[in-house]
Design an enzyme around this catalytic site. Structure first.
Site, mmCIF file in Angstrom:
data_model
loop_
_atom_site.group_PDB
_atom_site.id
_atom_site.type_symbol
_atom_site.label_atom_id
_atom_site.label_comp_id
_atom_site.label_asym_id
_atom_site.label_seq_id
_atom_site.Cartn_x
_atom_site.Cartn_y
_atom_site.Cartn_z
ATOM 1 N N CYS A 288 0.866 -1.174 0.000
ATOM 2 C CA CYS A 288 0.000 0.000 0.000
ATOM 3 C C CYS A 288 0.905 1.227 0.000
ATOM 4 O O CYS A 288 2.117 1.108 -0.131
ATOM 5 C CB CYS A 288 -0.999 -0.001 1.151
ATOM 6 S SG CYS A 288 -0.329 0.219 2.783
ATOM 7 N N CYS B 233 -4.339 -0.835 -1.932
ATOM 8 C CA CYS B 233 -4.838 0.522 -2.155
ATOM 9 C C CYS B 233 -4.552 0.921 -3.596
ATOM 10 O O CYS B 233 -3.608 0.420 -4.212
ATOM 11 C CB CYS B 233 -4.260 1.524 -1.161
ATOM 12 S SG CYS B 233 -2.572 2.025 -1.465
ATOM 13 N N CYS C 169 3.124 0.637 -8.164
ATOM 14 C CA CYS C 169 3.843 -0.629 -8.059
ATOM 15 C C CYS C 169 4.855 -0.764 -9.187
ATOM 16 O O CYS C 169 4.510 -0.605 -10.360
ATOM 17 C CB CYS C 169 2.858 -1.794 -8.097
ATOM 18 S SG CYS C 169 3.618 -3.378 -7.718
#
Length: 182
Positions: free
Chosen positions: A37, A110, A117
């Protein structure tokens, strides 16, 4: 009022403690799960603790954030403690600290972490389980704790569905599809 949550496997039935050593010190043959997250201060920390609680030492599990904060949220630590987790094992970590290792499954919890990412190695399965940030809830402690409990309940349901897939034995292509549906 403190909520104590019972472990799904009675202590007498477990051959080893739930939290042995470092969360990153398990043998290389375990299926590795990473939760991501943004700040690694609440949702991913709770998910990490829940998977460890629900699965014992079956997996290597960790969490990290794209922009880790300075500490784990106190209410997340309370949830972790209630499920029997060791608060000392939970601290915010950045992607760079964790992603140098190989992971079998990376789950973002999230939307911002999903967008941030980094590119994962080709064999890594990824999934997204969007969860509202409980730390953004305003109000008194009762309202804020209710948000953290709702996060815990949602993540518990998703982790139980994940565990029901028998992820260590299912074909990776099938696992990828099913993780995305959770």
């Amino acid at each position: 009022m403190r909520h104590r949550i019972e472990h799904p496997v009675p202590i007498s039935d477990r051959s080893q403690p739930r939290y042995m050593g470092s969360p990153l010190s398990s043998p290389p043959d375990r299926f590795r799960v990473l939760f991501l997250c943004t700040h690694n201060a609440a949702r991913s920390q709770i998910a990490e603790a829940l998977l460890r609680w629900r699965a014992g030492d079956r997996f290597e599990v960790a969490s990290a954030g794209s922009h880790p904060g300075g500490s784990v949220h106190p209410l997340a630590l309370r949830i972790i403690e209630e499920i029997g987790g060791d608060q000392k094992l939970h601290r915010p970590k950045g992607f760079e600290e964790i992603l140098e290792r190989e992971w079998d499954l990376v789950v973002t919890v999230c939307d911002q972490a999903q967008e941030a990412c980094p590119t994962l190695p080709s064999g890594t399965i990824s999934g997204h389980w969007g969860v509202a940030d409980p730390s953004k809830v305003q109000g008194g402690e009762e309202q804020r704790m209710a948000a953290f409990r709702a996060t815990q309940e949602l993540l518990t349901k998703r982790i139980d569905l994940f565990l029901s897939l028998d992820p260590e034995r299912i074909e990776r292509s099938v696992l990828k599809d099913r993780v995305g549906q959770i």
